[in-house]
Design a protein around this motif. Structure first.
Motif, PDB file in Angstrom:
ATOM      1  N   ARG A 105       0.848  -1.193   0.000  1.00 19.14           N
ATOM      2  CA  ARG A 105       0.000   0.000   0.000  1.00 19.14           C
ATOM      3  C   ARG A 105       0.879   1.237   0.000  1.00 19.14           C
ATOM      4  NH1 ARG A 105      -4.322   0.015   4.418  1.00 19.14           N
ATOM      5  NH2 ARG A 105      -5.510  -1.123   2.847  1.00 19.14           N
ATOM      6  N   ILE A 106       0.640   2.101  -0.986  1.00 17.14           N
ATOM      7  CA  ILE A 106       1.367   3.374  -1.098  1.00 17.14           C
ATOM      8  C   ILE A 106       0.373   4.485  -0.810  1.00 17.14           C
ATOM      9  CG2 ILE A 106       2.740   4.876  -2.587  1.00 17.14           C
ATOM     10  CD1 ILE A 106       3.321   2.341  -4.301  1.00 17.14           C
ATOM     11  N   VAL A 107       0.573   5.191   0.289  1.00 21.44           N
ATOM     12  CA  VAL A 107      -0.321   6.282   0.677  1.00 21.44           C
ATOM     13  C   VAL A 107       0.288   7.613   0.238  1.00 21.44           C
ATOM     14  CG1 VAL A 107      -1.243   7.576   2.640  1.00 21.44           C
ATOM     15  CG2 VAL A 107      -1.414   5.086   2.597  1.00 21.44           C
ATOM     16  N   VAL A 108      -0.496   8.403  -0.459  1.00 14.52           N
ATOM     17  CA  VAL A 108      -0.061   9.717  -0.925  1.00 14.52           C
ATOM     18  C   VAL A 108      -0.825  10.776  -0.131  1.00 14.52           C
ATOM     19  CG1 VAL A 108       0.201  11.255  -2.902  1.00 14.52           C
ATOM     20  CG2 VAL A 108       0.318   8.768  -3.232  1.00 14.52           C
ATOM     21  N   VAL A 109      -0.105  11.559   0.654  1.00 13.21           N
ATOM     22  CA  VAL A 109      -0.719  12.600   1.472  1.00 13.21           C
ATOM     23  C   VAL A 109      -0.649  13.915   0.706  1.00 13.21           C
ATOM     24  CG1 VAL A 109      -0.646  13.848   3.655  1.00 13.21           C
ATOM     25  CG2 VAL A 109      -0.030  11.424   3.580  1.00 13.21           C
ATOM     26  N   GLY A 110      -1.777  14.373   0.218  1.00 10.82           N
ATOM     27  CA  GLY A 110      -1.820  15.620  -0.553  1.00 10.82           C
ATOM     28  C   GLY A 110      -1.900  15.351  -2.038  1.00 10.82           C
ATOM     29  N   ALA A 111      -2.781  16.068  -2.724  1.00 17.61           N
ATOM     30  CA  ALA A 111      -2.972  15.879  -4.168  1.00 17.61           C
ATOM     31  C   ALA A 111      -2.631  17.151  -4.924  1.00 17.61           C
ATOM     32  CB  ALA A 111      -4.400  15.442  -4.464  1.00 17.61           C
TER      33      ALA A 111
ATOM     34  N   VAL B  54      -4.751   7.960  -2.401  1.00 17.39           N
ATOM     35  CA  VAL B  54      -4.519   9.404  -2.383  1.00 17.39           C
ATOM     36  C   VAL B  54      -5.483  10.041  -1.391  1.00 17.39           C
ATOM     37  CG1 VAL B  54      -4.469  11.525  -3.741  1.00 17.39           C
ATOM     38  CG2 VAL B  54      -3.771   9.365  -4.790  1.00 17.39           C
ATOM     39  N   ILE B  55      -4.937  10.781  -0.424  1.00 11.96           N
ATOM     40  CA  ILE B  55      -5.767  11.399   0.617  1.00 11.96           C
ATOM     41  C   ILE B  55      -5.662  12.918   0.507  1.00 11.96           C
ATOM     42  CG2 ILE B  55      -6.255  11.503   3.089  1.00 11.96           C
ATOM     43  CD1 ILE B  55      -4.583   8.923   3.369  1.00 11.96           C
ATOM     44  N   ASP B  56      -6.797  13.580   0.342  1.00 14.04           N
ATOM     45  CA  ASP B  56      -6.831  15.034   0.258  1.00 14.04           C
ATOM     46  C   ASP B  56      -8.238  15.503   0.597  1.00 14.04           C
ATOM     47  OD1 ASP B  56      -4.854  17.282  -1.258  1.00 14.04           O
ATOM     48  OD2 ASP B  56      -6.954  17.850  -1.086  1.00 14.04           O
ATOM     49  N   PRO B  57      -8.368  16.600   1.347  1.00 10.50           N
ATOM     50  CA  PRO B  57      -9.716  17.090   1.685  1.00 10.50           C
ATOM     51  C   PRO B  57     -10.459  17.670   0.491  1.00 10.50           C
ATOM     52  CG  PRO B  57      -8.033  18.577   2.550  1.00 10.50           C
ATOM     53  CD  PRO B  57      -7.317  17.367   2.042  1.00 10.50           C
ATOM     54  N   GLN B  58      -9.720  18.073  -0.544  1.00  7.26           N
ATOM     55  CA  GLN B  58     -10.354  18.639  -1.726  1.00  7.26           C
ATOM     56  C   GLN B  58     -10.496  17.574  -2.812  1.00  7.26           C
ATOM     57  OE1 GLN B  58     -11.638  21.607  -1.806  1.00  7.26           O
ATOM     58  NE2 GLN B  58     -10.797  22.215   0.182  1.00  7.26           N
ATOM     59  N   PRO B  59     -11.562  17.612  -3.624  1.00  5.04           N
ATOM     60  CA  PRO B  59     -11.744  16.604  -4.674  1.00  5.04           C
ATOM     61  C   PRO B  59     -10.972  16.924  -5.949  1.00  5.04           C
ATOM     62  CG  PRO B  59     -13.618  18.078  -4.661  1.00  5.04           C
ATOM     63  CD  PRO B  59     -12.732  18.525  -3.529  1.00  5.04           C
TER      64      PRO B  59
ATOM     65  N   LYS C 295      -7.253   4.547 -11.429  1.00  4.16           N
ATOM     66  CA  LYS C 295      -6.680   3.306 -10.897  1.00  4.16           C
ATOM     67  C   LYS C 295      -6.244   3.444  -9.448  1.00  4.16           C
ATOM     68  CE  LYS C 295      -4.977   1.697 -15.401  1.00  4.16           C
ATOM     69  NZ  LYS C 295      -3.767   1.251 -16.154  1.00  4.16           N
ATOM     70  N   CYS C 296      -6.506   4.611  -8.856  1.00  3.92           N
ATOM     71  CA  CYS C 296      -6.131   4.852  -7.462  1.00  3.92           C
ATOM     72  C   CYS C 296      -7.379   4.893  -6.586  1.00  3.92           C
ATOM     73  CB  CYS C 296      -5.379   6.184  -7.322  1.00  3.92           C
ATOM     74  SG  CYS C 296      -3.859   6.295  -8.278  1.00  3.92           S
ATOM     75  N   ARG C 297      -7.174   4.708  -5.301  1.00  8.77           N
ATOM     76  CA  ARG C 297      -8.249   4.892  -4.335  1.00  8.77           C
ATOM     77  C   ARG C 297      -8.144   6.311  -3.794  1.00  8.77           C
ATOM     78  NH1 ARG C 297      -8.498   1.795   1.484  1.00  8.77           N
ATOM     79  NH2 ARG C 297     -10.207   2.998   2.408  1.00  8.77           N
ATOM     80  N   VAL C 298      -9.170   7.105  -3.968  1.00 10.90           N
ATOM     81  CA  VAL C 298      -9.175   8.498  -3.524  1.00 10.90           C
ATOM     82  C   VAL C 298      -9.992   8.600  -2.242  1.00 10.90           C
ATOM     83  CG1 VAL C 298      -9.794  10.871  -4.103  1.00 10.90           C
ATOM     84  CG2 VAL C 298      -8.915   9.342  -5.880  1.00 10.90           C
ATOM     85  N   VAL C 299      -9.372   9.143  -1.197  1.00  6.75           N
ATOM     86  CA  VAL C 299     -10.036   9.309   0.101  1.00  6.75           C
ATOM     87  C   VAL C 299     -10.217  10.800   0.357  1.00  6.75           C
ATOM     88  CG1 VAL C 299      -9.896   8.916   2.584  1.00  6.75           C
ATOM     89  CG2 VAL C 299      -9.026   7.184   0.982  1.00  6.75           C
ATOM     90  N   ALA C 300     -11.467  11.237   0.481  1.00  6.08           N
ATOM     91  CA  ALA C 300     -11.764  12.648   0.754  1.00  6.08           C
ATOM     92  C   ALA C 300     -11.682  12.882   2.257  1.00  6.08           C
ATOM     93  CB  ALA C 300     -13.145  13.010   0.233  1.00  6.08           C
ATOM     94  N   GLY C 301     -10.557  13.355   2.701  1.00  6.91           N
ATOM     95  CA  GLY C 301     -10.366  13.591   4.126  1.00  6.91           C
ATOM     96  C   GLY C 301      -9.038  14.281   4.377  1.00  6.91           C
ATOM     97  N   GLU C 302      -8.788  14.556   5.632  1.00  4.76           N
ATOM     98  CA  GLU C 302      -7.571  15.268   6.024  1.00  4.76           C
ATOM     99  C   GLU C 302      -6.707  14.365   6.895  1.00  4.76           C
ATOM    100  OE1 GLU C 302      -6.328  19.437   8.286  1.00  4.76           O
ATOM    101  OE2 GLU C 302      -8.437  18.858   8.059  1.00  4.76           O
TER     102      GLU C 302
END
Length: 454
Positions: free
Chosen positions: A5-11, A35-40, A71-78
């Motif tokens: 699992r590769i987590v990317v903080v910030g888009a 990919v985790i970012d509060p903005q879509p 192909k990524c999992r996008v998580v809307a959050g901070e």
């Protein structure tokens, strides 16, 4: 074999480009990219001045994450905490309780925020230019001030409404100032009550030059061009106060202004304060040239990576220096970072990031610009064309490029739209004014006000 699992903080530039490349270079059996970012969306910040000026639609200066990162999992959050010792991140989603997520690799790229100073009145009066929301607000606010000036009988109110102050003489400040001056000049033709000579645009810069990225000669040329347009350049000057709209400068000048735009630099995201990653003297994540996070003694933190505005990356083309917080470096670092993670996942060795800064281009309003690229100095319309060509080539996806070019084409054929949409900032106000509050019913069906009456 379970995928890593590769987590990317910030888009931002780093997060989006790195995630996009990883999703293409590693199949899902090898790695899951989150990919985790509060903005879509990712904001293409070089286009913010043009979005504020109305040259392109605000929606076309942002890149939808779910469309690009299929192909990524996008998580809307901070991300509220990174504990690399446990290889976990804490995520606060838009709704619901915080959750933890484990990872094998993490890319910490939350970007930067405006670097402000403890100046009286700045938090109440200042407008930044780091987000698309700020760009939209700035445009509406400036055009609204023309309406205020056109109807007020008070000469002091009129003078303050027609005074616009920009603090910071780098790319963001100069491009925003030049674009908004163009907007106001164009809009003035629809205000016969106003005189163009009443307009007051002021640039406040603490150093003795503007646009240092394009070199002293091109910076001096840009200063002369702005001066010819009637823009007052206050070099070697600081903003000391702006309480209640009264601008106080270190050169002794005082005047009222209803518009204050702050673009005086950036600093790493405060999110980094909630990580256990090693930091440099200015708060950036400490990195090796391979973009791996490392302690001050060079010890690599396995699985931790960083790049862009939030990272302190050695500049191998300038021994002893660091890579500047520019989109040019961020995009190229993202590519190397993604390739290095792929190499490590597949059992290889990472490579060092090395890129010689090729130069800079800056827009000075419609049809005007300066550039210093590969040692060649360009000014005027050719530099402006280079500026637009460079940035449209770097915004992700053909879809986005086509929309931006279409916006530019329409702007060239028709007059600029100069209308403020202030209702965007309080969209429910009119509805709530005509909709009186109704007490909630009690369990027996009667409202709370009348429940005890006979």
């Amino acid at each position: 074999m379970n995928p890593q699992r590769i987590v990317v903080v910030g888009a931002g530039h780093v997060g989006l480009y790195a995630a996009l490349r990883l999703s293409k270079k590693l199949n899902r059996r090898r790695a899951e990219v989150v990919v985790i970012d509060p903005q879509p969306h990712m904001t293409y910040q070089p286009f913010l001045p043009e979005a504020a000026a109305g040259n392109i639609s605000p929606r076309h200066s942002v890149v939808p994450l779910r469309r690009e990162l299929k192909k990524c999992r996008v998580v809307a959050g901070e991300v509220t905490k990174v504990e690399h010792a446990r290889k976990t991140v804490t995520i606060q989603p838009i709704e619901g309780p915080a959750t933890e997520m484990s990872y094998d690799h993490i890319i910490v790229a939350p970007g930067s925020v405006s670097r402000t100073l403890p100046i009286p009145g700045l938090s109440e009066r200042g407008i930044g230019l780091k987000t698309i929301g700020e760009a939209i607000y700035l445009r509406n606010h400036i055009l609204d001030q023309l309406d205020v000036a056109a109807v007020t009988p008070d000469p002091e109110v009129r003078k303050a409404a027609l005074s616009f102050v920009f603090v910071g003489g780098g790319f963001a400040g100069i491009e925003a100032l030049a674009e908004m001056e163009d907007v106001v000049r164009d809009a003035m033709q629809y205000y016969p009550e106003l005189d163009k000579n009443e307009l007051k645009f002021v640039l406040v810069e603490a150093t003795n030059r503007i646009l240092p990225e394009v070199g002293p000669k091109m910076g001096a040329y840009a200063a002369r061009q702005l001066d010819k347009r009637g823009i007052s350049l206050r070099l070697d000057t600081r903003l000391e106060s702006c309480v209640d709209g009264e601008i106080v400068l270190s050169d002794g000048d005082r005047f009222r202004a209803e518009t204050l735009v702050w673009t005086a630099g950036v600093k790493p995201s405060p999110m980094l304060d909630h990580t256990d990653l090693p930091r440099g003297p200015k708060g950036h994540v400490n990195c090796l040239p391979t973009l791996q996070v490392a302690d001050s003694d060079g010890t690599v933190l396995e699985g931790a990576w960083s790049a862009g505005d939030s990272a302190q990356v050695p500049d191998l083309t300038n021994p002893g220096g660091w890579c500047s917080p520019s989109a040019q470096h961020a995009v190229r670092q993202a590519k190397v970072l993604a390739d290095n993670i792929r190499q490590v996942v597949l059992g290889g060795e990472p490579k060092e990031y090395k890129h010689k800064y090729i130069g800079s281009v800056a827009g000075l309003g419609l049809g005007k610009g300066v550039a210093h690229v590969y040692g060649i100095k360009v000014k005027g319309w050719p530099a402006w064309f280079m500026h637009r060509s460079y940035h449209v080539s770097h915004i992700p996806s053909f879809h986005r490029k086509a929309r931006v070019v279409a916006d530019w084409t329409l702007a060239a054929l028709f007059k600029r739209e100069t209308v403020a949409l202030n209702q965007l900032h309080a969209p429910r106000e009119e509805f709530t004014e005509v909709t009186p509050p109704v007490p909630a019913p009690t369990a027996d069906g009667r409202d709370k006000v009348g429940a005890g009456s006979r």
